[in-house]
Enzyme design. Structure first.
Site, PDB file in Angstrom:
ATOM      1  N   GLY A 180       8.369  -9.992 -17.997  1.00 31.29           N
ATOM      2  CA  GLY A 180       7.697  -8.870 -17.351  1.00 31.29           C
ATOM      3  C   GLY A 180       8.046  -8.765 -15.880  1.00 31.29           C
ATOM      4  O   GLY A 180       8.601  -9.685 -15.277  1.00 31.29           O
ATOM      5  N   GLY A 270       8.341 -18.976 -20.728  1.00 32.35           N
ATOM      6  CA  GLY A 270       9.210 -18.717 -21.865  1.00 32.35           C
ATOM      7  C   GLY A 270      10.666 -18.618 -21.455  1.00 32.35           C
ATOM      8  O   GLY A 270      11.558 -19.134 -22.134  1.00 32.35           O
ATOM      9  N   THR A 297       6.048 -15.920 -12.575  1.00 33.43           N
ATOM     10  CA  THR A 297       4.921 -15.513 -13.410  1.00 33.43           C
ATOM     11  C   THR A 297       3.836 -14.984 -12.501  1.00 33.43           C
ATOM     12  O   THR A 297       3.357 -15.691 -11.610  1.00 33.43           O
ATOM     13  CB  THR A 297       4.369 -16.670 -14.260  1.00 33.43           C
ATOM     14  OG1 THR A 297       3.120 -16.269 -14.819  1.00 33.43           O
ATOM     15  CG2 THR A 297       4.167 -17.936 -13.451  1.00 33.43           C
ATOM     16  N   ILE A 298       3.487 -13.756 -12.688  1.00 29.71           N
ATOM     17  CA  ILE A 298       2.465 -13.154 -11.837  1.00 29.71           C
ATOM     18  C   ILE A 298       1.113 -13.799 -12.077  1.00 29.71           C
ATOM     19  O   ILE A 298       0.245 -13.791 -11.204  1.00 29.71           O
ATOM     20  CB  ILE A 298       2.417 -11.631 -12.077  1.00 29.71           C
ATOM     21  CG1 ILE A 298       1.789 -10.918 -10.876  1.00 29.71           C
ATOM     22  CG2 ILE A 298       1.697 -11.298 -13.375  1.00 29.71           C
ATOM     23  CD1 ILE A 298       1.961  -9.421 -10.901  1.00 29.71           C
ATOM     24  N   ASP A 299       0.925 -14.408 -13.260  1.00 28.21           N
ATOM     25  CA  ASP A 299      -0.351 -15.063 -13.586  1.00 28.21           C
ATOM     26  C   ASP A 299      -0.501 -16.428 -12.930  1.00 28.21           C
ATOM     27  O   ASP A 299      -1.573 -17.028 -13.006  1.00 28.21           O
ATOM     28  CB  ASP A 299      -0.485 -15.241 -15.101  1.00 28.21           C
ATOM     29  CG  ASP A 299      -0.611 -13.926 -15.841  1.00 28.21           C
ATOM     30  OD1 ASP A 299      -0.890 -12.907 -15.182  1.00 28.21           O
ATOM     31  OD2 ASP A 299      -0.411 -13.909 -17.063  1.00 28.21           O
ATOM     32  N   MET A 342      -4.640  -9.003 -14.507  1.00 23.42           N
ATOM     33  CA  MET A 342      -3.737  -9.806 -15.328  1.00 23.42           C
ATOM     34  C   MET A 342      -4.245 -11.239 -15.445  1.00 23.42           C
ATOM     35  O   MET A 342      -4.939 -11.735 -14.574  1.00 23.42           O
ATOM     36  CB  MET A 342      -2.334  -9.773 -14.722  1.00 23.42           C
ATOM     37  CG  MET A 342      -1.653  -8.439 -14.870  1.00 23.42           C
ATOM     38  SD  MET A 342      -0.435  -8.147 -13.565  1.00 23.42           S
ATOM     39  CE  MET A 342      -1.462  -8.043 -12.136  1.00 23.42           C
ATOM     40  N   GLY A 343      -3.845 -11.901 -16.510  1.00 23.05           N
ATOM     41  CA  GLY A 343      -4.275 -13.265 -16.768  1.00 23.05           C
ATOM     42  C   GLY A 343      -4.427 -13.481 -18.256  1.00 23.05           C
ATOM     43  O   GLY A 343      -5.540 -13.525 -18.780  1.00 23.05           O
ATOM     44  N   TYR A 452      -0.240  -2.391 -14.275  1.00 26.65           N
ATOM     45  CA  TYR A 452       1.158  -2.027 -14.076  1.00 26.65           C
ATOM     46  C   TYR A 452       1.438  -1.568 -12.652  1.00 26.65           C
ATOM     47  O   TYR A 452       2.570  -1.657 -12.181  1.00 26.65           O
ATOM     48  CB  TYR A 452       1.564  -0.961 -15.100  1.00 26.65           C
ATOM     49  CG  TYR A 452       1.563  -1.518 -16.502  1.00 26.65           C
ATOM     50  CD1 TYR A 452       2.577  -2.377 -16.922  1.00 26.65           C
ATOM     51  CD2 TYR A 452       0.527  -1.223 -17.382  1.00 26.65           C
ATOM     52  CE1 TYR A 452       2.560  -2.921 -18.201  1.00 26.65           C
ATOM     53  CE2 TYR A 452       0.514  -1.765 -18.658  1.00 26.65           C
ATOM     54  CZ  TYR A 452       1.530  -2.611 -19.066  1.00 26.65           C
ATOM     55  OH  TYR A 452       1.515  -3.161 -20.321  1.00 26.65           O
ATOM     56  N   ARG A 455       2.113  -4.957 -10.898  1.00 31.68           N
ATOM     57  CA  ARG A 455       3.396  -5.556 -11.281  1.00 31.68           C
ATOM     58  C   ARG A 455       4.583  -4.872 -10.623  1.00 31.68           C
ATOM     59  O   ARG A 455       5.620  -5.495 -10.396  1.00 31.68           O
ATOM     60  CB  ARG A 455       3.576  -5.477 -12.798  1.00 31.68           C
ATOM     61  CG  ARG A 455       2.723  -6.441 -13.571  1.00 31.68           C
ATOM     62  CD  ARG A 455       2.742  -6.211 -15.064  1.00 31.68           C
ATOM     63  NE  ARG A 455       3.879  -5.507 -15.602  1.00 31.68           N
ATOM     64  CZ  ARG A 455       4.541  -5.866 -16.702  1.00 31.68           C
ATOM     65  NH1 ARG A 455       4.176  -6.965 -17.326  1.00 31.68           N
ATOM     66  NH2 ARG A 455       5.519  -5.153 -17.179  1.00 31.68           N
TER      67      ARG A 455
END
Length: 558
Positions: A180, A270, A297-299, A342-343, A452, A455
């Protein structure tokens, strides 16, 4: 077993011969003090370490003069069977010191040539007192210790080395972005290109279009400083991205056919898992190709590292959504603002945005289960806050409360992530139904989902600086011959972390530590734990104190 006993200073470890007992001695008259209390132990150079799987340090005081004593097995010297170079490289030392080292090209390519680092002639580095990172420099994973605690796990410090294993004109590097979107992707791309070009004189850099499948399904894009000059001001990634598409054999075939010898892979857990598989295949084929990962990873759910790039930007942008929800809720009677952030598995964005905002009355994250009805439930708490303040704001992470949704989702996306139901819409509707049908109470609920939007924005100043450090550290590591590593920040220092540590588990909020307690104190919300849920189910004190992978507390808030 590979075993080395070595002094803190030695020159040509690999030039000595072994005797019939698999031991050799190299004696020094004036190199070090034989007084044990004054002895200094350190990690030997890369050239020495890469020949062994497990290394320990000490002096052999029984010999006169004091000697370096080495007992080991290595390919072509002591053991006719080929060692398993796929095993993690572990270096141990006195006081419980453990270095989880990263692979090196010389682990599996014999007689590899090395060259002086061109940075020594780079005018930008002329003001630096010490050009190169010392070979002994490592960074501890756990920084808070007791006086009798072991020294613990360390990682190799990132930075330029005195010797490099690639000549500038032989390098063909490639960059790929997967998964993402995340703020800072373009900044990382830019800084890898500019770092290779300006620091090491590398002119051939290719961008892989469209994620992993771009290796074998699309054309590459030529990258140079002019092409990437302003891309950090834009969100997204100029290379395109995708999920899935990982065919190891096809990818490595493409790398080999194109003559690529440095691969920079930007992505989350991943993606890093895929990078690890690519590295293993490259090592099996004996190719001189460095594989370097940059964690994205934004999370913020990648373990070991302090944080991932784009996280600060996401928290900052999330506050804007929270502020909008607060304005809406505060402007009308019984106003409720619900913000979904997000999360998927980790609630770091929701937690940090809540703490930063101070306008949130309730924060719900995947790590902390909650229930809706009954005493101590969410509905009861909402009603109480509305009566007290006339409005409230709820922040919920996308992975929170999934177990409460009526329909379980079994489908997965191309990256293997479980597809989640929209918990924000679901909980908004449940709140409306409860107050209109059961409590006969009028409420005004506004639901905001900025996922979104967050992001897609460019990274802020803090993340731009961090992206530069990550990218340049990865370039330094690849040029120095390291491979199979991820560049990451550990306790405020740039390090090289082996892939196996990055992909072994996800970083999650530990709801029995002080950071979550600070949030509960800030919002004054209950824990929402069901009586059936015990503290033991939520995480132990040992996890908080000793596990640097899951729930390591942010040192900025100590």
């Amino acid at each position: 077993m590979d075993f080395v006993i070595a002094p803190s200073s030695f020159s040509s470890l690999l030039n000595h011969n072994y005797n019939k007992n698999n031991i050799f001695y190299c004696c020094y008259n004036n190199t070090f003090n034989q007084n044990k209390n004054k002895s200094r132990f350190s990690v030997p150079s890369t050239a020495a370490l890469t020949k062994f799987n497990t290394v320990a340090f000490g002096y052999d005081y029984r010999r006169n003069p004091c000697c370096l004593r080495i007992a080991c097995s290595r390919p072509g010297v002591m053991d006719s069977s080929k060692p398993d170079i796929s095993k993690p490289k572990i270096v141990t030392g006195p006081g419980g010191y453990v270095l989880e080292d990263v692979p090196h090209l010389s682990d599996y390519i014999p007689d590899l040539s090395c060259y002086p680092n061109p940075l020594q002639d780079n005018p930008a580095y002329s003001v630096v007192k010490q050009y190169f990172v010392h070979v002994d420099d490592t960074v501890p994973q756990k920084i808070v210790v007791h006086k009798d605690s072991p020294r613990g796990i360390h990682f190799r410090r990132a930075g330029p080395r005195q010797r490099v294993y690639f000549e500038s004109d032989e390098v063909h590097a490639c960059i790929v972005t997967c998964g993402g979107l995340c703020p800072g992707l373009n900044t990382v791309i830019r800084e890898i290109v500019c770092g290779l070009y300006h620091m090491y004189g590398v002119k051939k850099v290719s961008g892989i279009d469209g994620g992993y499948r771009g290796f074998y399904a699309k054309n590459t894009v030529h990258l140079d400083p002019k092409a990437v000059n302003n891309i950090h001001k834009r969100g997204g990634t100029i290379l395109g991205t995708s999920r899935g598409g990982h065919d190891t054999s096809k990818i490595v075939d493409s790398i080999q056919d194109r003559g690529i010898n440095q691969v920079y892979i930007i992505g989350g857990d991943g993606t890093q898992r895929g990078a690890s598989v690519i590295f293993e295949e490259i090592r099996k084929r004996g190719l001189k190709v460095s594989v370097a990962g940059i964690p994205k990873t934004i999370d913020n759910d990648i373990p070991v590292i302090d944080k991932s790039f784009g996280f600060d930007t996401a928290v900052e942008e999330a506050q804007r959504a929270i502020n909008a929800a607060h304005v809406e809720a505060d402007s009308i009677d019984n106003g409720i603002g619900v913000v979904k952030l997000m999360g998927r598995y980790s609630g770091f964005i929701a937690m940090n945005a809540t703490l930063a905002s101070r306008d949130v009355d309730c924060c719900l994250i995947p790590e902390s289960p909650f229930y809706l009805e009954g005493g101590g439930g969410l509905f009861e708490y909402i009603e109480r806050r509305l009566k007290e303040n006339g409005h409230m704001v709820i922040v919920i992470a996308e992975g929170a409360g999934q177990e409460l949704l009526s329909e379980s989702m079994t489908q997965k996306d191309a990256s293997g992530n479980k597809l989640l139901k929209d918990v924000g819409l679901w909980i908004s509707q449940r709140i409306k139904d409860y107050f209109s049908k059961q409590r006969k109470m009028h409420i005004n609920l506004k639901y905001i989902d900025p996922t979104y939007m967050i992001r897609a924005i460019p990274s802020n100043a803090s993340d731009n600086v961090y992206c530069t450090l990550l990218a340049q550290s990865a370039v330094h590591g690849a040029m120095a011959g390291y491979t199979g590593f991820t560049s990451g920040l550990v306790n405020g220092r740039q390090t090289y972390i082996p892939f196996n540590r990055i992909i072994e588990k996800q970083n999650k909020v530990v709801i029995t530590d002080r950071m979550w307690a600070r949030l509960l104190s800030s919002t004054n919300q209950p824990t929402f734990w069901s009586p059936k849920v015990s503290i033991a189910d939520k995480g132990s004190e040992d996890e908080l104190s000793d596990n640097g992978i899951c729930g390591q507390e942010d040192p900025r808030f100590n």
